[in-house]
Design a protein around this motif. Structure first.
Motif, PDB file in Angstrom:
ATOM      1  N   GLU A  92       0.817  -1.216   0.000  1.00 38.34           N
ATOM      2  CA  GLU A  92       0.000   0.000   0.000  1.00 38.34           C
ATOM      3  C   GLU A  92       0.851   1.266   0.000  1.00 38.34           C
ATOM      4  O   GLU A  92       0.460   2.264  -0.604  1.00 38.34           O
ATOM      5  CB  GLU A  92      -0.926  -0.002   1.223  1.00 38.34           C
ATOM      6  N   ASP A  93       1.996   1.225   0.682  1.00 33.53           N
ATOM      7  CA  ASP A  93       2.848   2.418   0.711  1.00 33.53           C
ATOM      8  C   ASP A  93       3.752   2.524  -0.511  1.00 33.53           C
ATOM      9  O   ASP A  93       4.524   3.473  -0.639  1.00 33.53           O
ATOM     10  CB  ASP A  93       3.701   2.447   1.986  1.00 33.53           C
ATOM     11  N   GLY A  94       3.668   1.555  -1.441  1.00 30.83           N
ATOM     12  CA  GLY A  94       4.465   1.625  -2.662  1.00 30.83           C
ATOM     13  C   GLY A  94       5.950   1.419  -2.438  1.00 30.83           C
ATOM     14  O   GLY A  94       6.749   1.809  -3.281  1.00 30.83           O
ATOM     15  N   ARG A  95       6.320   0.738  -1.315  1.00 33.55           N
ATOM     16  CA  ARG A  95       7.740   0.587  -1.001  1.00 33.55           C
ATOM     17  C   ARG A  95       8.256  -0.825  -1.249  1.00 33.55           C
ATOM     18  O   ARG A  95       9.463  -1.050  -1.190  1.00 33.55           O
ATOM     19  CB  ARG A  95       7.997   0.964   0.463  1.00 33.55           C
ATOM     20  N   SER A  96       7.379  -1.795  -1.496  1.00 26.78           N
ATOM     21  CA  SER A  96       7.853  -3.164  -1.719  1.00 26.78           C
ATOM     22  C   SER A  96       6.962  -3.857  -2.737  1.00 26.78           C
ATOM     23  O   SER A  96       5.805  -3.471  -2.966  1.00 26.78           O
ATOM     24  CB  SER A  96       7.882  -3.949  -0.403  1.00 26.78           C
ATOM     25  N   VAL A  97       7.518  -4.923  -3.358  1.00 26.32           N
ATOM     26  CA  VAL A  97       6.782  -5.709  -4.343  1.00 26.32           C
ATOM     27  C   VAL A  97       7.202  -7.168  -4.170  1.00 26.32           C
ATOM     28  O   VAL A  97       8.364  -7.475  -3.914  1.00 26.32           O
ATOM     29  CB  VAL A  97       7.072  -5.204  -5.781  1.00 26.32           C
ATOM     30  N   ARG A  98       6.235  -8.078  -4.292  1.00 21.78           N
ATOM     31  CA  ARG A  98       6.536  -9.505  -4.157  1.00 21.78           C
ATOM     32  C   ARG A  98       5.789 -10.282  -5.247  1.00 21.78           C
ATOM     33  O   ARG A  98       4.805  -9.812  -5.818  1.00 21.78           O
ATOM     34  CB  ARG A  98       6.144 -10.015  -2.783  1.00 21.78           C
ATOM     35  N   TRP A  99       6.308 -11.490  -5.497  1.00 19.65           N
ATOM     36  CA  TRP A  99       5.693 -12.381  -6.493  1.00 19.65           C
ATOM     37  C   TRP A  99       4.652 -13.252  -5.815  1.00 19.65           C
ATOM     38  O   TRP A  99       4.899 -13.793  -4.740  1.00 19.65           O
ATOM     39  CB  TRP A  99       6.781 -13.232  -7.130  1.00 19.65           C
ATOM     40  N   VAL A 131      10.651  -9.058 -10.249  1.00 15.96           N
ATOM     41  CA  VAL A 131      10.721 -10.184  -9.323  1.00 15.96           C
ATOM     42  C   VAL A 131       9.957 -11.356  -9.935  1.00 15.96           C
ATOM     43  O   VAL A 131       8.913 -11.175 -10.577  1.00 15.96           O
ATOM     44  CB  VAL A 131      10.135  -9.827  -7.933  1.00 15.96           C
ATOM     45  N   TRP A 132      10.520 -12.561  -9.725  1.00 14.79           N
ATOM     46  CA  TRP A 132       9.908 -13.739 -10.347  1.00 14.79           C
ATOM     47  C   TRP A 132      10.276 -14.966  -9.531  1.00 14.79           C
ATOM     48  O   TRP A 132      11.438 -15.162  -9.151  1.00 14.79           O
ATOM     49  CB  TRP A 132      10.401 -13.886 -11.777  1.00 14.79           C
TER      50      TRP A 132
END
Length: 486
Positions: free
Chosen positions: A332-339, A475-476
């Motif tokens: 939500e804070d746009g600071r992380s991304v995950r698969w 990320v994959w």
């Protein structure tokens, strides 16, 4: 007819101190010719050590210097007297006006002796008893005058106290500003001094290296001259012996065979060994100089890498969820991304060949900046920068070839990746925290191990073509995740 201009109207600005904005108190003139109150300029210069700057024009003098401005003091007295006369004239006019008003009530011709507090009006005795004012609070004019004057004076006292506080705050703020300016000036001088010292040191070191190289060149030339001279002498001796033997062969048989054994023995006695040359020793010296120069190159490269790491300003990067692949989940804070394998219901929206990537919201069109990212050791990942044409292609599902400059781990191998090629990075330990450094004008994208502050790889000549570029993240695989550092 319009009243004539007041000659004292412009005097307050000319007779006011630029610092306290009030009439000068003990005016003094400083080195640049501007005037201030002695107390005001003294407080401004109270903490100055390196130089004394004018608060108006910033002209700096090495020493504290101010002189009493007697002419300005005399002008100030004249201005005060003129202002006082004008004030007295206005007061007299006001009193005359009040006297005119006190002539009586226009309706009843009675003196106006009462003041109605609710209506704010002067009343005569008849008006006071009228139905319109009978229930109102009233005071004799003198009592009302004293009461309201008391209220005004109380408010004025509060305002003056607030003004004095603000003056104190302003003086403290100016003092802090001067302190900060002195600190920034000191840092500027420190930077100039350090860089100048470094420049002089490098110039001196360059002169020493060039002098050593010059000595080596002269030694090579001297050795060459000596060797050529020795070889020339040996060649001349051999030429003479060869000529003698050729002439011997042209002699008649009797003379040729005389002392033939002595002639043959001369061949055996002649030593035609090659003279000893010093070139291997010179080669050793040149190799030693090359090693020193290589060490210098590595030191300078490390210094440049350190500057590349330290100089760019960190920029705040957030991820743009609208550009994320369907199987990527952005926080939500746009600071992380995950698969996630089943993150969205319609993974075909991006097409079968779309990379599982997401762009940063911030576009970059100039300057130098950097950002840091923490990565997990699981799965595959990559990060870098991409031209905005990639964003347009994702929006339209068609467009130009993707252009990006990145680094990442794919199937356990560390790579430097562009749109067209992969460069394997062998013998490099994959870091947990990376820094991406971008110099837009130079077209340079560099990647660092943020914990070790060590350069990993640089794309020295990326072609942005004046277009906006965005941070790019991929990320994959199960457990793969990236988090932007604060």
């Amino acid at each position: 007819m319009a009243s004539p201009p007041n000659p004292t109207a412009e005097l307050p600005s000319e007779a006011s101190c630029p610092i306290c904005l009030e009439y000068f108190r003990d005016p003094v003139s400083i080195h640049c010719g501007h005037n201030f109150c002695r107390g005001c300029i003294s407080r401004c210069w109270e903490w100055s050590t390196a130089g004394f700057s004018c608060p108006q024009c910033r002209e700096t003098a090495p020493e504290r210097d101010f002189r009493p401005s007697r002419e300005l003091a005399r002008v100030l007295e004249v201005a005060k007297r003129l202002s006082l006369r004008v004030a007295r004239g206005e007061a007299v006019a006001e009193e005359e006006k009040e006297e005119e008003e006190e002539e009586g009530c226009e309706r009843h011709r009675e003196p106006l002796k009462v003041f109605c507090k609710e209506d704010g009006a002067f009343l005569c005795a008849v008006c006071r008893e009228s139905r319109a004012h009978r229930s109102h609070a009233m005071l004799p004019v003198e009592d009302a005058l004293q009461e309201y004057k008391g209220q005004i004076q109380a408010h004025l006292q509060t305002l003056k106290e607030e003004r004095d506080k603000l003056l104190g705050f302003r003086e403290a703020e100016m003092r802090r500003s001067w302190e900060y300016l002195e600190k920034t000036g000191a840092e500027r001088q420190r930077v100039i001094s350090q860089l100048e010292g470094l420049r002089l040191f490098l110039e001196d070191h360059a002169r020493r290296l060039l002098a050593q190289l010059g000595d080596l060149e002269r030694e090579v030339e001297k050795t060459q001259e000596d060797n050529v001279t020795s070889l020339t002498q040996e060649i001349s001796r051999l030429d003479a012996f060869i000529q003698e033997m050729e002439e011997k062969c042209q002699q008649p048989a009797r003379k040729f065979l005389e002392d033939i054994r002595g002639t043959l023995s001369r061949f055996e006695k002649e030593d035609f060994q090659q003279p000893q040359l010093l070139l291997p020793e010179l080669e050793k010296k040149i190799g030693h100089f090359r090693e020193k120069n290589t060490a210098l190159e590595e030191t300078l490269r490390s210094f440049q890498d350190a500057l590349m790491f330290e100089l760019p300003e960190k920029t705040k990067v957030t991820l743009d969820p609208s550009t994320a692949h369907p199987q990527l989940v952005v926080s939500e804070d746009g600071r992380s991304v995950r698969w996630e394998e089943d993150a969205r219901q319609d993974p075909s929206a991006e097409g079968p060949d779309a990379d599982p990537c997401v762009l940063g919201s911030q576009g970059i069109t100039s300057g130098r900046c950097c950002w840091e990212v923490e990565v997990t050791p699981k799965g595959s990942w990559a990060l870098g920068v991409a031209r905005e044409s990639l964003k347009r292609r994702e929006e339209t599902s068609a467009g130009p070839e993707v252009e990006l400059w990145s680094m990442g781990v794919c199937e356990g191998q560390f790579w430097a990746l562009t749109s067209l090629e992969r460069v394997p990075l062998y013998h490099i330990q994959v870091p947990r925290r990376l820094r991406v450094s971008l110099d837009y004008e130079k077209g340079q994208v560099a990647f660092f191990d943020a914990d070790k502050r060590a350069l990993i790889f640089t794309f020295p000549a990326a072609s942005f073509k004046g277009e906006r570029v965005h941070p790019w993240f991929l990320v994959w695989g199960e457990g793969s995740q990236m988090t932007l550092c604060p």
